[in-house]
Design an enzyme around this catalytic site. Sequence first.
Site, mmCIF file in Angstrom:
data_model
loop_
_atom_site.group_PDB
_atom_site.id
_atom_site.type_symbol
_atom_site.label_atom_id
_atom_site.label_comp_id
_atom_site.label_asym_id
_atom_site.label_seq_id
_atom_site.Cartn_x
_atom_site.Cartn_y
_atom_site.Cartn_z
ATOM 1 N N GLY A 130 0.188 -2.755 -0.165
ATOM 2 C CA GLY A 130 0.441 -1.381 -0.585
ATOM 3 C C GLY A 130 0.035 -1.107 -2.020
ATOM 4 N N GLY A 131 -0.886 -1.926 -2.561
ATOM 5 C CA GLY A 131 -1.429 -1.645 -3.887
ATOM 6 C C GLY A 131 -0.446 -1.815 -5.021
ATOM 7 C CB SER A 210 -3.699 -5.311 0.953
ATOM 8 O OG SER A 210 -4.324 -4.378 0.099
#
Length: 557
Positions: A130-131, A210
């Site tokens: 989620g960055g 991610s």
Amino acid sequence: MIFKSFLLIFVIFSVCLITSGYVAHTRQGTIRGAKKVTSDGHMYTYLGIPFARPPLGRLRFQPPQPVVKWKDTRDTITQKPQCVQSRSTYVRTDKIEGSEDCLYLNVYTPMDPSKRTDQVYPVMVWIHGGGFFEGDNGYDLYPPENFVTQNIIVVTVSYRLGIFGFISTGDLIAPGNNGLRDQIMALKWVNENIESFGGDKNSITIWGESSGGISVSHLLSSPLTKGLFHKAITESGASISAVGVGIDQPLLAFATGSLLNINTTNSEELITHLQKVNFKELQAAASRAGIAITVEQPLIRYPFTVVIEPEHENAVLSKSPYAILENGEVPKVPILMGFNSNEGDGLPDAFARMALTASNLAPATLVPVGLNLNTPNDTNTANLVGALIKEHYFPRDTTNFAEPHFVHWYGDTHMIRPIIQQGLLLSKFTDVYFFEFNCIGYLGNPLRSNWNGVGHAEELNYLFKRLTQPTVLSAEDKLCSERVVKLWGNFVKYSNPTPENDPLLQEIIWPKTAPTPNMCYLHVDKNLSIRINPDKEDFQFWTNIFETYGKRPLTTF
């Protein structure tokens, strides 16, 4: 009298019903979970177990603190709130979700902890993506049945996001990386308590995708994680990517303060005042400051992210991630890692598009920060290198860019290139199983319109049985899911994704990769195949660029 006796028996019986059940004993106190029936059987769930004290008040921006023990049995049957985050580009306080009281984890186990046996199960600890600014560890996003049915315990971890987890003043007042410290605290909890759920504390795999994959990469490099895990899986994330380490973090912290009328150049004063701000107002201001910096430097970093800290005893990261990997300063644990075939499709890219459009594809805007060319003395070299990059990725574009070209360049720059390089560096010192995921189907993206490859995060739908997935799967999607789940599960259990010939896996034995002479990897498609040198042409292009023009020390690749 008879009625009173009956009433007393009824009350005692009712209390026994309430206090009995799926009880587990942790070092912090006793908890009660629930049994969940799944399509493939059942599992025992413990949701919202605290692994650190709520980081409120003066604990905001501080490293996580140990949980205060409790006396009574604590119910852990409902999901706790996600950490504070914004899900709107135009940030308003009414668009802010979550709570600062969010340091909880979930445990999913195939055994009833109240009926202990001698059998122990390997453990997967999931760190969501989620960055570093959004996401959560909830069951809806990450239902773990596929692995629990393989007799694997799954733990999903929450950690502070955005300014709450990654503020840095560049000094010891707020050195940064508290979101990573949350993850480390959760790993310590797992090591101390997982045996109570039937887990094997000597077989713990950290796993992320991610920014979760970036987190796993940093945990591999941190001296604070020694002995806390034994294997690692990282999907679509590398510590040496441009988004893996932040710059200008103190500038971002003080800019946030200015938006809240906290005008100071003193770090201690800034943090003291920010600790008193309403969390929604703080999140809104931090988001606005982050957007402003991202507009100025859209091709370089996430706003609030991991930083290289000043050297101190509790530093998570105080060296360049590239230098750490290059020198082999990582634990010698097996690693399964790789990328999706079309990573640029699905990555956040709004500001990058704006920058390329505004600059008319000016060559210097295409140069990665890791080359260390972005200084006034390197303008000519930056333009030369940028022209080479432009010719490679945008051969027919002058002031505009076609969608496939942009996606290709963006995915290579931010994900594929540094992931391959990280795999090569790690393979010099430990066992690495490298993959490219290319199962192109509606399971990965139910709204698919692009059939050129697998976009960022699509593999998650093959690993987790989400409610948003299509109810009817194609034979190819179903088979691909079964295969990748088996490969990941084998790795967790045996430190090897293909410990023996298996008809489901087409009798393939997945070889370890190596930096020379060729990099072996598993191409995961409707058929599995062993190949060499992933993304060969593009990666060789970047290797030549870095070898010819890169200046030491490299901070990223």
